[in-house]
Design a protein around this motif. Structure first.
Motif, short mmCIF file in Angstrom:
data_model
loop_
_atom_site.label_atom_id
_atom_site.label_comp_id
_atom_site.label_asym_id
_atom_site.label_seq_id
_atom_site.Cartn_x
_atom_site.Cartn_y
_atom_site.Cartn_z
N TRP A 1 30.30 8.77 -15.69
CA TRP A 1 31.29 9.65 -15.94
C TRP A 1 30.68 10.55 -17.15
CZ3 TRP A 1 34.29 10.25 -20.76
CH2 TRP A 1 35.21 11.08 -20.72
N ILE A 2 30.85 12.10 -16.81
CA ILE A 2 30.31 12.98 -17.89
C ILE A 2 31.41 13.66 -18.51
CG2 ILE A 2 28.60 14.79 -17.99
CD1 ILE A 2 27.41 13.94 -15.10
N GLU A 3 31.50 14.25 -19.67
CA GLU A 3 32.35 14.93 -20.17
C GLU A 3 31.57 16.30 -20.89
OE1 GLU A 3 36.29 14.29 -23.06
OE2 GLU A 3 34.31 13.27 -23.64
N ILE A 4 32.25 17.48 -20.54
CA ILE A 4 31.52 18.72 -20.90
C ILE A 4 32.55 19.47 -21.91
CG2 ILE A 4 30.58 21.07 -20.29
CD1 ILE A 4 28.88 18.77 -19.70
N ASP A 5 32.26 20.10 -22.88
CA ASP A 5 32.93 20.80 -23.98
C ASP A 5 33.04 22.18 -23.44
OD1 ASP A 5 34.37 21.95 -25.89
OD2 ASP A 5 33.31 20.84 -27.52
N LEU A 6 34.29 22.73 -23.10
CA LEU A 6 34.52 24.17 -22.70
C LEU A 6 35.86 24.67 -23.56
CD1 LEU A 6 34.28 24.25 -18.85
CD2 LEU A 6 32.59 24.68 -20.61
N THR A 7 35.82 23.90 -24.81
CA THR A 7 37.21 24.46 -25.70
C THR A 7 37.08 25.99 -26.23
OG1 THR A 7 35.94 23.20 -27.62
CG2 THR A 7 37.83 21.94 -26.34
N PHE A 8 36.12 26.44 -26.04
CA PHE A 8 35.87 28.06 -26.36
C PHE A 8 37.01 28.89 -25.38
CE2 PHE A 8 33.40 27.96 -22.68
CZ PHE A 8 33.78 29.00 -21.82
N ASP B 1 38.52 7.93 -2.78
CA ASP B 1 38.52 8.17 -1.30
C ASP B 1 37.13 8.42 -0.95
OD1 ASP B 1 39.25 8.71 1.37
OD2 ASP B 1 40.36 10.66 0.88
N TYR B 2 36.32 8.92 -1.83
CA TYR B 2 34.82 9.19 -1.40
C TYR B 2 34.01 8.59 -2.63
CZ TYR B 2 36.63 12.90 1.59
OH TYR B 2 37.26 13.58 2.79
N ARG B 3 34.22 7.56 -2.92
CA ARG B 3 33.54 6.61 -4.08
C ARG B 3 32.10 6.28 -3.36
NH1 ARG B 3 37.73 3.78 -2.14
NH2 ARG B 3 37.12 1.64 -1.25
N GLU B 4 32.06 6.13 -2.32
CA GLU B 4 30.61 5.83 -1.63
C GLU B 4 29.61 6.97 -1.73
OE1 GLU B 4 29.91 2.55 -1.17
OE2 GLU B 4 31.96 1.97 -1.60
N ARG B 5 30.18 8.16 -2.02
CA ARG B 5 29.35 9.48 -1.74
C ARG B 5 29.33 10.15 -3.10
NH1 ARG B 5 31.16 12.77 3.45
NH2 ARG B 5 29.10 13.76 2.99
N ILE B 6 30.12 9.65 -4.17
CA ILE B 6 29.95 10.35 -5.42
C ILE B 6 29.04 9.64 -6.48
CG2 ILE B 6 31.41 10.88 -7.44
CD1 ILE B 6 33.87 11.02 -5.56
N ALA B 7 27.85 10.51 -6.71
CA ALA B 7 27.01 9.89 -7.75
C ALA B 7 27.47 9.99 -9.42
CB ALA B 7 25.77 10.62 -7.53
N ALA B 8 28.54 10.85 -9.62
CA ALA B 8 28.86 11.11 -10.89
C ALA B 8 30.19 12.03 -10.94
CB ALA B 8 27.76 11.57 -11.85
N ALA B 9 30.90 11.97 -11.74
CA ALA B 9 32.07 12.65 -12.21
C ALA B 9 31.90 13.44 -13.26
CB ALA B 9 33.31 12.12 -11.98
N VAL B 10 32.65 14.81 -13.47
CA VAL B 10 32.56 15.53 -14.79
C VAL B 10 33.96 15.90 -14.98
CG1 VAL B 10 31.92 17.47 -13.55
CG2 VAL B 10 31.45 17.42 -15.97
N THR B 11 34.22 15.95 -16.27
CA THR B 11 35.67 16.27 -16.81
C THR B 11 35.20 17.10 -17.78
OG1 THR B 11 36.58 13.99 -16.39
CG2 THR B 11 37.71 15.39 -17.97
N PHE B 12 36.20 18.35 -17.80
CA PHE B 12 35.75 19.15 -18.69
C PHE B 12 36.86 19.31 -19.69
CE2 PHE B 12 33.51 20.85 -14.95
CZ PHE B 12 32.32 21.12 -15.24
N GLN B 13 36.62 19.44 -21.00
CA GLN B 13 37.61 19.68 -22.19
C GLN B 13 37.60 20.99 -22.31
OE1 GLN B 13 39.44 17.51 -23.59
NE2 GLN B 13 38.59 15.50 -22.86
#
Length: 216
Positions: A58-65, A22-34
């Motif tokens: 696409w960015i992936e961030i580890d939050l598995t704590f 929907d907002y792909r023209e305004r999204i510079a990056a997306a982050v997914t949290f594990q």
């Protein structure tokens, strides 16, 4: 400000993937949290896939704590997930304490580091009763904290807050979103179980939008 200005918190489920398109023209990056949930890895696969399709970083961030220290049936294995309707009493055990607060704090730091104008999240009205960190009050308060805690006064943009999941699915249909390339089952199996609360809610939203899938 227009253009590529936002960082989207992207799970890989129906709502955030719809927002990605929907907002792909305004999204510079997306982050997914594990964060160690049953379905995290399967969702992340589709988060990455849809970003690749749109040419969005696409960015992936580890939050598995969180899986080791937080209490939630969502972090305890498939057998702990309740089956049945998507309502307060049935789904309350799946709350991961302050999950969105933690993710949005990290996302705000990422967005400011990249010189962006704000962060996006795809909470919706069906989440409000169950998840405190999806409610309009939380979005307002967290938005104020993000603005006050960043030099450029970053925005928290949550345009689906008042929409139902069915309305989001209908918007996705208009956009041509392929919902077979999303994942929502809290049990985390190879296919959607069709029995847990989030599967039931997903199926209801797809019916509301007149979408038929053969992926489950």
């Amino acid at each position: 400000m227009q253009g590529k200005e936002y960082l989207l918190v992207l799970s890989g489920g129906m709502d955030s993937v719809t927002m990605l398109y929907d907002y792909r023209e305004r999204i510079a990056a997306a982050v997914t949290f594990q964060y160690g949930s049953n379905h995290n890895r399967r969702e992340a696969h589709y988060a990455r896939l849809n970003c690749e399709r749109l040419g969005i970083e696409w960015i992936e961030i580890d939050l598995t704590f969180m899986a080791s220290h937080f209490s939630s049936s969502l972090l305890e294995g498939a057998d702990a997930i309740p089956e049945g309707s998507y309502d307060d009493e049935n789904m309350k055990s799946t709350v991961v304490p302050f999950r969105n607060g933690i993710m949005l704090a990290v996302a705000a730091g990422l967005a400011e580091s990249r010189g962006l104008a704000g962060v996006m999240i795809a909470n919706h009205s069906g989440d409000h009763a169950i998840y405190p960190d999806c409610r309009p009050e939380f979005i307002r308060s967290m938005g104020a904290a993000i603005a006050d805690g960043t030099y450029e006064h970053l925005e928290l943009f949550a345009p689906y807050t008042s929409l139902s999941k069915g309305e989001i699915a209908r918007r996705g249909k208009e956009l041509g979103v392929d919902y077979s390339l999303t994942y929502s089952c809290y049990k985390g199996g190879e296919k959607h179980c069709g029995k847990c609360g989030t599967c039931v809610e997903r199926a209801e939203a797809l019916r509301y939008a007149g979408i038929v899938l053969n992926d489950d």
